[in-house]
Motif scaffolding. Structure first.
Motif, PDB file in Angstrom:
ATOM      1  N   PRO A 192       4.591  21.651   8.262  1.00  0.00           N
ATOM      2  CA  PRO A 192       3.383  21.802   9.099  1.00  0.00           C
ATOM      3  C   PRO A 192       2.909  23.242   9.224  1.00  0.00           C
TER       4      PRO A 192
ATOM      5  N   GLY B  64      -2.602  27.780  17.335  1.00  0.00           N
ATOM      6  CA  GLY B  64      -1.936  27.920  16.051  1.00  0.00           C
ATOM      7  C   GLY B  64      -0.437  28.052  16.171  1.00  0.00           C
TER       8      GLY B  64
ATOM      9  N   ASN C 107       1.235  26.524  18.525  1.00  0.00           N
ATOM     10  CA  ASN C 107       1.643  25.367  19.343  1.00  0.00           C
ATOM     11  C   ASN C 107       2.048  25.812  20.751  1.00  0.00           C
TER      12      ASN C 107
ATOM     13  N   SER D 192       2.558  19.716  18.347  1.00  0.00           N
ATOM     14  CA  SER D 192       1.910  20.211  17.140  1.00  0.00           C
ATOM     15  C   SER D 192       0.576  19.539  16.855  1.00  0.00           C
ATOM     16  N   GLU D 193       0.519  18.215  16.901  1.00  0.00           N
ATOM     17  CA  GLU D 193      -0.706  17.503  16.540  1.00  0.00           C
ATOM     18  C   GLU D 193      -1.843  17.823  17.506  1.00  0.00           C
TER      19      GLU D 193
ATOM     20  N   ASP E  83      -2.137  20.482  19.611  1.00  0.00           N
ATOM     21  CA  ASP E  83      -2.549  21.882  19.516  1.00  0.00           C
ATOM     22  C   ASP E  83      -3.326  22.163  18.237  1.00  0.00           C
ATOM     23  N   HIS E  84      -2.981  21.450  17.159  1.00  0.00           N
ATOM     24  CA  HIS E  84      -3.718  21.658  15.913  1.00  0.00           C
ATOM     25  C   HIS E  84      -5.163  21.193  16.060  1.00  0.00           C
TER      26      HIS E  84
ATOM     27  N   GLY F 226      -6.378  26.101   9.757  1.00  0.00           N
ATOM     28  CA  GLY F 226      -5.336  25.828   8.772  1.00  0.00           C
ATOM     29  C   GLY F 226      -5.029  27.057   7.935  1.00  0.00           C
TER      30      GLY F 226
ATOM     31  N   LYS G 132      -3.073  29.574  10.132  1.00  0.00           N
ATOM     32  CA  LYS G 132      -1.662  29.226  10.317  1.00  0.00           C
ATOM     33  C   LYS G 132      -0.873  29.481   9.044  1.00  0.00           C
TER      34      LYS G 132
ATOM     35  N   ARG H 181      -3.730  20.352   5.824  1.00  0.00           N
ATOM     36  CA  ARG H 181      -3.672  19.421   6.943  1.00  0.00           C
ATOM     37  C   ARG H 181      -5.064  19.241   7.549  1.00  0.00           C
TER      38      ARG H 181
ATOM     39  N   GLU I 191     -11.576  19.853   9.101  1.00  0.00           N
ATOM     40  CA  GLU I 191     -11.900  21.282   9.137  1.00  0.00           C
ATOM     41  C   GLU I 191     -13.228  21.565   8.444  1.00  0.00           C
TER      42      GLU I 191
END
Length: 522
Positions: A51, A235, A237, A243-244, A246-247, A263, A266, A353, A358
């Motif tokens: 990730p 980025g 978290n 993770s999901e 915050d992304h 992305g 990160k 990701r 994006e």
């Protein structure tokens, strides 16, 4: 089936032991391995799915990255998930024991008198000058070897001391609750973001004179500048810790509102945190042809991040000679370059990701920003609006580069403790507490690099603990005020620029000599 817990691994009688030689042999065969807590993990099938980006994990391969993993991941990752990739227990090569450490000083003196000749500064008694020199050289080699071994043993002890103290510091920070996010401060920041955006839209949409529009552009720059700090947290978290979620927050902030890829950030930034200030590996200091913070860039180095040679060509030689004068001007174009890097990443990188989300977010950004520009009365004002809103974000780029551009770029090898490397390559910026909002709390970059998962609002509270840690283990903690820090960076840039100028003068002088000799020959 792979073991599910550490206890499963430890109670497995068939577990393998992997020596350092075997470890290196497997790496040469193409296996993707790293060491964590004296155990070897094989991530051949996981590296593309990481990730935090494939490049970040690739930069950690082939060495012990215990502290890096603990600092950048929540406990559930290194306590449970990592065991799915366990390969065997790691056993480093052990040096041969030294009996000298077991002897008393008196025994060493007796052995010295019995086995080693006493050489005085004389050649009487038939010893030739050559024999004397050979004897001195032999003694020097013998003692130098022991000295190197002693120094290495002492360095190993110091490294263990640093790592143990670092773990204690981490536990102390946990105990004080500094890893917990302060949502009240996010609420305050939300009010600041809304105020900047409101002022920008008010001056832009209801302005009647050129200066009204330019003020609106300046407020928009301030809005983007401040919002990046929240994207940074997402980025890492560091907002919800999930993770999901915050992304997605990061995509909304960076892509939809800022037009930049979270992305890409990160992927780039995680590598920077692992190999900070390494000329060949850290993309955050690879800025040729415009900037170079070390003369190592003169050697056409290969970037492991961009997977290409970074040439030190004619353009580089020209720009680097004047980089200390052009530093702030170059950084003022940073936001334009971030658009370029975002598109390159989203269109060319593998395993991106949420790629389509994006791209949709950046498309949405250009739609709303174009609509905003269309309300302005002329193309001249629109172009000026773009440059003002983009270029006035340069303080952010100064803040980003300030903590690293003036610091060490030396490679001290894989055995250097993670906290020692972070403190050597990163400086903190001191400022009054009331000014924290301007820096977003991230002026404490050394603390942030030691513990990337600490919410930035809590970094100031960690400074006394980090100072105490540095005093205990003998590490230097670099902290300067904002103006002094800028002076350190400009001094570094000028030093590299002077070396380019010197190289040019030497080349010119050699060319003149060659031309003179050629003319004389004719």
């Amino acid at each position: 089936m792979p073991p599910n817990t550490v206890s499963d691994v430890l109670t497995n009688s068939t577990r393998s032991v992997i020596t350092e030689d075997k470890f290196q042999e497997l790496i040469k065969q193409g296996d993707k391995l790293f060491v964590y807590e004296s155990k070897v993990y094989k991530v051949n099938n996981f590296i593309a799915k990481h990730p935090g980006g494939e490049a970040a994990l690739a930069s950690a391969l082939g060495r012990d990255v215990t502290d890096e993993i603990r600092s950048m991941h929540p406990p559930k990752v290194y306590e449970k998930m990592i065991n799915l990739y366990y390969l065997g227990d790691y056993m480093p090569n052990m040096p041969a024991p030294k009996t000298a450490f077991k002897k008393t000083k008196q025994q060493q003196n007796i052995q010295q008198q019995q086995k080693e000749p006493v050489l005085e500064l004389t050649w009487e008694g038939g010893m030739s000058v050559k024999a004397y020199d050979d004897a001195i050289e032999e003694l020097y080699k013998h003692h130098a070897k022991d000295l190197v071994q002693d120094l290495k043993a002492q360095q190993d002890l110091d490294n263990v001391k640093i790592r143990e103290a670092y773990r204690k510091l981490e536990q102390e920070i946990h105990t004080r609750g500094l890893f917990k996010c302060n949502y009240y401060k996010y609420a305050k920041e939300g009010c600041r973001y809304a105020s900047l955006l409101f002022l920008s839209l008010w001056f832009t949409l209801y302005g009647t004179q050129t200066w009204h529009y330019m003020v609106g552009a300046a407020f928009l720059a301030g809005f983007w500048h401040q919002l990046v700090f929240a994207a940074h947290d997402a980025g890492h978290n560091g907002i919800t810790g999930k993770s999901e979620i915050d992304h997605i927050i990061g995509i909304i902030i960076a892509d939809f509102i800022g037009g930049l890829s979270i992305g890409w950030w990160k992927d780039n930034h995680n590598v920077h945190h692992i190999v900070t200030n390494h000329p060949e590996h850290d993309p955050d200091i690879q800025h040729l042809p415009f900037l170079a913070i070390t003369n190592k860039f003169f050697n056409n180095i290969y970037s492991t991040y961009y997977k290409r040679v970074i040439p030190f060509d004619a353009a580089s030689k020209l720009f680097i000679r004047y980089q200390h004068y052009m530093y702030y001007l170059v950084l003022s174009f940073g936001r334009f370059n971030l658009h370029r890097l975002s598109f390159v990443y989203l269109f060319t990188a593998k395993n991106v990701r949420n790629r389509m989300l994006e791209l949709s977010g950046i498309t949405f950004f250009f739609i709303w920003f174009s609509a905003l520009l269309s309300t302005l009365p002329s193309w001249n004002i629109r172009i000026a609006y773009i440059f003002v809103s983009y270029m006035l974000t340069f303080p952010l780029h100064v803040q980003i580069t300030l903590s690293h551009f003036g610091m060490s770029t030396e490679d001290k090898g894989p055995n250097e403790p993670f906290p020692a490397k972070m403190l050597r390559t990163t400086m903190d910026v001191d400022c009054p507490e009331w000014l924290d909002w301007f820096h977003g709390g991230l002026q404490y970059q050394a603390v942030h690099h030691l513990f990337p998962r600490i919410p930035r609002h809590n970094l100031r509270d960690c400074v006394p603990l980090v100072r105490q840690f540095c005093d205990e283990v003998g590490l230097h903690y670099y902290m300067y005020n904002f103006s002094t820090g800028n002076g350190v960076v400009l001094g570094t840039l000028k030093s590299v620029a002077d070396q380019v100028t010197f190289m040019k003068e030497v080349a010119k002088n050699n060319a003149d000599i060659w031309a003179g000799e050629k003319q004389h020959a004719h």
